[in-house]
Every structure is written in C-alpha cells, then in structure tokens.
Scaffold this motif. Structure first.
Motif, PDB file in Angstrom:
ATOM      1  N   TYR A  34       0.847  -1.189   0.000  1.00 41.39           N
ATOM      2  CA  TYR A  34       0.000   0.000   0.000  1.00 41.39           C
ATOM      3  C   TYR A  34       0.883   1.238   0.000  1.00 41.39           C
ATOM      4  O   TYR A  34       2.060   1.199   0.373  1.00 41.39           O
ATOM      5  N   ASN A  35       0.312   2.343  -0.425  1.00 40.89           N
ATOM      6  CA  ASN A  35       1.037   3.612  -0.377  1.00 40.89           C
ATOM      7  C   ASN A  35       0.073   4.732  -0.739  1.00 40.89           C
ATOM      8  O   ASN A  35      -0.941   4.502  -1.410  1.00 40.89           O
ATOM      9  N   ASP A  36       0.376   5.922  -0.284  1.00 43.38           N
ATOM     10  CA  ASP A  36      -0.393   7.093  -0.692  1.00 43.38           C
ATOM     11  C   ASP A  36       0.549   8.271  -0.868  1.00 43.38           C
ATOM     12  O   ASP A  36       1.629   8.323  -0.288  1.00 43.38           O
ATOM     13  N   LYS A  37       0.130   9.208  -1.698  1.00 38.74           N
ATOM     14  CA  LYS A  37       0.980  10.355  -2.009  1.00 38.74           C
ATOM     15  C   LYS A  37       0.094  11.538  -2.378  1.00 38.74           C
ATOM     16  O   LYS A  37      -0.838  11.404  -3.175  1.00 38.74           O
ATOM     17  N   LYS A  38       0.376  12.686  -1.787  1.00 41.12           N
ATOM     18  CA  LYS A  38      -0.373  13.887  -2.126  1.00 41.12           C
ATOM     19  C   LYS A  38       0.058  14.404  -3.490  1.00 41.12           C
ATOM     20  O   LYS A  38       1.221  14.300  -3.871  1.00 41.12           O
ATOM     21  N   LEU A  39      -0.900  14.961  -4.220  1.00 45.59           N
ATOM     22  CA  LEU A  39      -0.609  15.590  -5.499  1.00 45.59           C
ATOM     23  C   LEU A  39      -0.527  17.098  -5.304  1.00 45.59           C
ATOM     24  O   LEU A  39      -1.237  17.667  -4.471  1.00 45.59           O
ATOM     25  N   SER A  40       0.317  17.735  -6.068  1.00 43.85           N
ATOM     26  CA  SER A  40       0.397  19.190  -5.998  1.00 43.85           C
ATOM     27  C   SER A  40      -0.804  19.795  -6.714  1.00 43.85           C
ATOM     28  O   SER A  40      -1.399  19.174  -7.607  1.00 43.85           O
ATOM     29  N   ALA A  41      -1.166  20.993  -6.326  1.00 39.23           N
ATOM     30  CA  ALA A  41      -2.331  21.662  -6.911  1.00 39.23           C
ATOM     31  C   ALA A  41      -2.156  21.811  -8.420  1.00 39.23           C
ATOM     32  O   ALA A  41      -1.083  22.180  -8.902  1.00 39.23           O
ATOM     33  N   GLY A  42      -3.208  21.485  -9.162  1.00 35.38           N
ATOM     34  CA  GLY A  42      -3.182  21.678 -10.604  1.00 35.38           C
ATOM     35  C   GLY A  42      -2.822  20.453 -11.420  1.00 35.38           C
ATOM     36  O   GLY A  42      -2.945  20.473 -12.647  1.00 35.38           O
ATOM     37  N   GLU A  43      -2.374  19.368 -10.777  1.00 39.53           N
ATOM     38  CA  GLU A  43      -2.050  18.151 -11.542  1.00 39.53           C
ATOM     39  C   GLU A  43      -3.324  17.517 -12.101  1.00 39.53           C
ATOM     40  O   GLU A  43      -3.394  17.148 -13.271  1.00 39.53           O
ATOM     41  N   ILE A  44      -4.316  17.372 -11.238  1.00 37.72           N
ATOM     42  CA  ILE A  44      -5.619  16.847 -11.642  1.00 37.72           C
ATOM     43  C   ILE A  44      -6.685  17.776 -11.062  1.00 37.72           C
ATOM     44  O   ILE A  44      -6.687  18.053  -9.862  1.00 37.72           O
ATOM     45  N   ASN A  46     -10.824  18.476 -10.905  1.00 36.31           N
ATOM     46  CA  ASN A  46     -12.170  17.948 -11.152  1.00 36.31           C
ATOM     47  C   ASN A  46     -12.128  16.682 -12.007  1.00 36.31           C
ATOM     48  O   ASN A  46     -12.952  16.478 -12.897  1.00 36.31           O
ATOM     49  N   GLY A  47     -11.137  15.847 -11.727  1.00 38.53           N
ATOM     50  CA  GLY A  47     -11.018  14.571 -12.426  1.00 38.53           C
ATOM     51  C   GLY A  47     -10.289  14.629 -13.750  1.00 38.53           C
ATOM     52  O   GLY A  47     -10.013  13.593 -14.358  1.00 38.53           O
ATOM     53  N   GLU A  48      -9.951  15.819 -14.231  1.00 35.97           N
ATOM     54  CA  GLU A  48      -9.269  15.962 -15.515  1.00 35.97           C
ATOM     55  C   GLU A  48      -7.763  16.115 -15.299  1.00 35.97           C
ATOM     56  O   GLU A  48      -7.327  16.887 -14.444  1.00 35.97           O
ATOM     57  N   ILE A  49      -6.981  15.376 -16.073  1.00 37.57           N
ATOM     58  CA  ILE A  49      -5.522  15.425 -15.956  1.00 37.57           C
ATOM     59  C   ILE A  49      -5.020  16.707 -16.618  1.00 37.57           C
ATOM     60  O   ILE A  49      -5.175  16.898 -17.825  1.00 37.57           O
ATOM     61  N   LYS A  50      -4.411  17.581 -15.828  1.00 35.74           N
ATOM     62  CA  LYS A  50      -3.932  18.865 -16.330  1.00 35.74           C
ATOM     63  C   LYS A  50      -2.415  18.900 -16.492  1.00 35.74           C
ATOM     64  O   LYS A  50      -1.894  19.624 -17.333  1.00 35.74           O
ATOM     65  N   ASP A  51      -1.700  18.161 -15.655  1.00 29.08           N
ATOM     66  CA  ASP A  51      -0.239  18.105 -15.744  1.00 29.08           C
ATOM     67  C   ASP A  51       0.172  16.634 -15.741  1.00 29.08           C
ATOM     68  O   ASP A  51       0.504  16.061 -14.703  1.00 29.08           O
ATOM     69  N   ALA A  52       0.127  16.027 -16.918  1.00 27.87           N
ATOM     70  CA  ALA A  52       0.376  14.589 -17.039  1.00 27.87           C
ATOM     71  C   ALA A  52       1.798  14.221 -16.622  1.00 27.87           C
ATOM     72  O   ALA A  52       2.018  13.168 -16.017  1.00 27.87           O
ATOM     73  N   LYS A  53       2.758  15.074 -16.924  1.00 28.78           N
ATOM     74  CA  LYS A  53       4.156  14.764 -16.605  1.00 28.78           C
ATOM     75  C   LYS A  53       4.345  14.588 -15.099  1.00 28.78           C
ATOM     76  O   LYS A  53       4.967  13.619 -14.641  1.00 28.78           O
TER      77      LYS A  53
END
Length: 346
Positions: A34-44, A46-53
C-alpha cells in the motif's frame, strides 16, 4: 491453496493517489502492499488530468516506494473520476438479444449529458425476464477523452491497465467483500478531501450515485477559520474532538452544525428519491461511512440520531487482513484502491 496473481489497485483523486495490492488465497484476502501520495495543486482538477508529466512521476514514485511487500507486478486496475462518470438504472423495452445493445444506446442518450459517440459505456441486466415488456439495466458511462487520458497516464508510468472502473463499484466491492451486509440495502457516504460521494447500494449493485456539496477540505477550513487555528490543528481536532459534545467543550459540533444538518438532509433526500423513482427499490436500512472524513469522531452516532437509521463506519478489517503498520486513521482512505485490486484478481 493456490494464490491468485496480484494486481495493483490505483485510486486517483484531485488531491492524492493511493495504491493497494491484495493477495488472495481462497476466501482469504491480505493487503500486501500500500502507499499514498499527495498531489500538488493543478495536476488533476475535477477529475481531468492537467499536468500529465507530474502525475506520471507521482505514480512511479507511488509504486516504487510502496510499503509492505515490494510490488512485483505491472498490471493495474485504476479508478475513473466520480464526477465524470455516470451510473444509473434505466428502463428499456424488452427486445431480442441481438437488438438489446442498440435499444439501450437509444435510451441512454436521455440520461447522460453527452452524445453516444463521445462515451464508452457498459451495462448489465438488473430486472426483467423474457415475458416482461420492460426490463431494467444498470449502465456505466464515461467520456472517451477521460478514459483515453487515464489509460495513457497509466501506460506512460510503465504499467499495464487491465481495466478502468467507476469509483462507486470499486468502493462498494472493498466495503462489502465477503460481508454478510452485502445483501443489506445501504447508502454509502465516501468522504473525500475535495468531494463527497453518496452511493445507493441495493441487490448487490450500485443503483444510484450522487455528488454532495461537502468535502473534507472545506470542513477543515471551516474549523480553522472559526476557531482561528491552522489546518494541521484543525485536522487533529476532527479526530480528537470530532462531534463529541464531551470533547473540547463540544466546540466542533457547534461549528459544524450547518454542515451536519446539510449532510443529513441530503441523505434523507437520496432515500426518498430512490424509494419513489426505482420500481424495485428496497427500504434503506443502513448508512455506511468511509473515506478519510469518516474518521471524524462520533459522526456515526450524530447521524444516527438525525436519520433514525443504523449508521456505522465501514469495517474493512473484518474481511481483509491489514498490516499493523498502516495507521488506523488512514485505513478508510484505501477502500477504493482495495476494491480495484480485488477486481483484478477476482
């Protein structure tokens, strides 16, 4: 007893990603990784991928840094974003097998905000036999762009997508896995950081999904702003004080009165809507709370008082062996990822 091949379950939200790998041997299921990781603002958003890299890099880090057993598979089942998917029971005329798909397609356009050419869909029969004029089918629909973007995201992370699944189906599989409560008509509330989902679960199927205007982050902000504390202390207060009138002088129960009243009202609305609009609906007899927000101390008892119905926290550890190293307050956040992994090795 043979062990079924492991599959990664990947849960993706706007604010975080989580994975779970379930190993199954017969009826026994063990959370091996198991693992979890926070995403930085703007990556995704409302469910849409904005910063795929950045999102690809985050997934790679998530897999390579998994806790528990080292992950040795690249096969994965991933979630689709709940705000972008549609799950609903619809009624269609009875027809022969060869024309069934076209009949469902024709009716489906009356229930989704997209043209049929813009979506991928699947369906299964819920009610109705050959002698009946009408039948009920459960449809699951997602925009092609969302599905294609999530597929590419996974492939770019050097993983093999076996399936993409709507969140409600994965979450309820994790909650009701080998549970006697599977046949109990239920409302499941999934408290997320950025959004909260309400799912009506009846006859071992998700019958209805609703997004609620409540989120863990919004509640944390309300606590922080009202009590003039930082967000870290506000999160701690949710777990330590919660809605218990005897803890912290009942401060949070007063602060969050309007939020709780709204949540209770939305649950009642969902009960009424389901009872009045679904021909084969059974009376809802329990509400199950899950997601990170379900760690709110005493929230189950407060809702039970307001709804006059059994309310409980999802009991994941009753049916799945969970590592002792996984913190108690984080367990509920992994239900969707666990449900996805269970699908992969079913």
């Amino acid at each position: 007893m043979p062990i079924k091949p492991a599959v990664i379950g990947l849960d993706i939200s706007d604010t975080a990603i989580r994975l779970a790998v379930i190993e199954r041997a017969g009826k026994k299921a063990i959370l091996k990784s198991y693992n979890d990781k926070k995403l930085s603002a703007g990556e995704i958003v409302n469910g849409e991928i904005k910063d795929a890299k950045k999102a690809v890099a985050a997934i790679k880090d998530l897999v390579s840094g998994a806790k528990g057993s080292k992950i040795k598979t690249d096969r994965i089942v991933s979630v689709l974003p709940e705000p972008k998917t549609y799950v609903k029971v619809i009624t269609v005329p009875q027809t022969d097998k060869d024309n069934m798909d076209e009949t469902i397609r024709s009716e489906m356009v009356n229930h989704i905000p997209y043209s049929i050419e813009e979506v991928y869909y699947d369906w299964q029969l819920v009610h109705g036999g050959k002698q009946e004029k009408k039948i009920e089918v459960l449809i699951g629909v997602a925009p092609k762009k969302i599905v294609d973007d999530y597929t590419k995201l996974i492939e770019d992370a050097n993983l093999i997508p076996l399936a993409l699944e709507v969140e409600a189906a994965a979450l309820t599989r994790g909650i009701f896995f080998q549970s006697q409560a599977e046949q109990t008509p239920s409302i499941v509330i999934d408290f997320g950081a950025s959004r909260t989902g309400l799912f009506v679960y009846d006859e071992s199927l998700v019958q209805l999904t609703i997004s609620l205007p409540i989120s863990g982050d919004a509640i944390t902000k309300t606590i922080a702003d009202t009590l003039k504390i930082d967000s870290t202390k506000a999160e701690e207060a949710k777990i330590v004080c919660g809605l218990d009138e005897k803890k912290c002088k009942g401060a949070l129960r007063k602060v969050l009165h309007d939020n709780i009243e709204l949540l209770a009202a939305k649950i009642k609305d969902a009960q009424d809507f389901y009872a009045n609009n679904y021909d084969h609906a059974h009376a809802i007899s329990q509400v199950i709370l899950t997601g990170g927000g379900s760690n709110f101390l005493n929230i189950d008892n407060v809702l039970k008082e307001k709804l006059n119905i059994n309310v409980k926290i999802a009991a994941l550890k009753d049916n799945i062996v969970v590592p002792k190293a996984l913190p108690e307050h984080k367990i509920q956040s992994f239900n969707t990822a666990i449900g996805l992994s269970l699908r992969g090795n079913a």
